[in-house]
Design an enzyme around this catalytic site. Structure first.
Site, mmCIF file in Angstrom:
data_model
loop_
_atom_site.group_PDB
_atom_site.id
_atom_site.type_symbol
_atom_site.label_atom_id
_atom_site.label_comp_id
_atom_site.label_asym_id
_atom_site.label_seq_id
_atom_site.Cartn_x
_atom_site.Cartn_y
_atom_site.Cartn_z
ATOM 1 C CE LYS A 185 6.688 7.311 36.846
ATOM 2 N NZ LYS A 185 6.191 6.652 38.064
ATOM 3 C CE LYS A 221 -2.050 4.178 30.338
ATOM 4 N NZ LYS A 221 -1.018 3.673 31.233
ATOM 5 C CE LYS A 239 -4.745 10.029 37.192
ATOM 6 N NZ LYS A 239 -5.264 9.038 38.084
#
Ligand code: TRP
Length: 334
Positions: free
Chosen positions: A116, A198, A201
């Site tokens: 991140k 995976k 969204k």
């Protein structure tokens, strides 16, 4: 021996807009199934969400939607405790206490923090760094026995165990050491456009991901465009990632085994199969969409549910919080 009914399960999901079919099949549907077997506590992790940039109005909306979605998917407030994380002040309090037992070094090794930080180089805030401590508190406050989590959270759960053990050693036994909960049936749903990744969204290609509020036409269209392979036979085999993914989705929503699916589509092409998967998924999501719309139209009821939820959550977690304050040596709060 403890019976399973007394075992506490804790899990949480971040309010990042609507869930994907992957969240639904891989996580939430499973949360629904275990409600009768365990004492389940589920939270919408809005405190976690602000470790990355959020638009306040959207966060508020997404939090309510996520709460309604859990209910629409079948989390039953009569059976499980469900609440919004920021409503229970114990989470922020426990975060501080545990951050004094978490080590800089171990937090620096969290792969999600590294990923991140790379993704948001202009906002590597301290919350992003201590996020796993907040998460440890979520779990430990309820003395959870088991935590259903995806692979991406395994390292965080391991850290929660280490923090709990360290606290217990320093101050005397307080926290139960939680184990990961591995579901009996669980499918890892992949992207429809790149079945090695995976389903997510945040993917740039909207066709890669089914959202659980997608309408029937959209669901069917996305499945029609799903990437397969140059073979023509519907069977589960190595190297057929696209078809394998579609088979696991079809199996998850219909309950049919792979052999049965292979027989069902013998002599038929991928087109027929994709259409069948699309229809089965759309049909299984239909009641979720209807229930969700109903709930979002009844904000007073939603509020009643999350108010009762946080009261129940607070009752359980405040006990642990008070014990923790005593253990570390704080004067009893007057
Ligand atoms: N960090 C989890 C995620 O992003 C959500 C979460 C917050 C969680 N607190 C938790 C999961 C406690 C399990 C237990 O998916």
């Amino acid at each position: 021996m403890e019976t399973q009914e007394n075992k506490v399960i804790f899990s949480a999901i971040q309010p990042t807009g609507t869930f994907t079919l992957g969240n639904y099949i891989g996580a939430v549907r499973n949360w629904v199934n275990i409600q009768d077997e365990y004492r389940c506590i589920y939270a919408i992790a809005d405190l976690h969400a602000i470790t990355v940039k959020q638009e306040p109005a959207k966060l508020r909306q997404h939090t309510l939607e996520a709460f309604a979605l859990l209910m629409a998917c079948g989390i039953d407030p009569e059976k499980s405790v469900m609440f919004i994380q920021s409503h229970n002040k114990c989470h922020a309090e426990m975060n501080w206490i545990l951050s004094c037992s978490a080590q800089f070094g171990e937090l620096s090794r969290m792969t999600q923090f590294k990923a991140k930080s790379e993704k948001h180089p202009d906002d590597i805030n301290a919350g992003l760094f201590t996020y796993p401590v907040l998460m440890a508190g979520d779990i430990l406050l309820y003395q959870a026995d088991l935590v259903p989590i995806g692979d991406d959270q395994k390292q965080h759960l391991e850290l929660a165990r280490n923090i709990a053990q360290r606290f217990n050693q320093k101050y005397g036994e307080l926290f139960k050491i939680p184990d990961p909960y591995i579901p009996k049936v669980g499918a890892r749903i992949k992207s429809l456009q790149d079945p090695t990744k995976k389903m997510s969204k945040s993917d740039e290609n909207p066709n890669s991901c089914i959202l659980i509020l997608d309408d029937k036409d959209t669901v069917i269209r996305k499945f029609k465009r799903a990437v397969t392979d140059s073979d023509t036979v519907v069977r589960y085999a190595e190297g057929k990632d696209g078809i394998n993914n579609l088979m696991s989705i079809y199996s998850a929503v219909t309950g049919k085994g792979y052999d049965e699916i292979e027989r069902e589509f013998e002599g038929k092409g991928y087109g027929d199969f994709k259409l069948a998967v699309g229809e089965a998924v759309a049909d299984s999501l239909e009641p979720v969409r209807t229930k969700f719309a109903e709930l979002m139209n009844d904000k007073a009821y939603l509020k009643e549910v999350y108010t009762n939820g946080v009261q129940a959550a607070e009752r359980i977690s405040r006990k642990t919080m008070t014990k923790a304050y005593r253990k570390v040596g704080f004067v009893d709060c007057p």
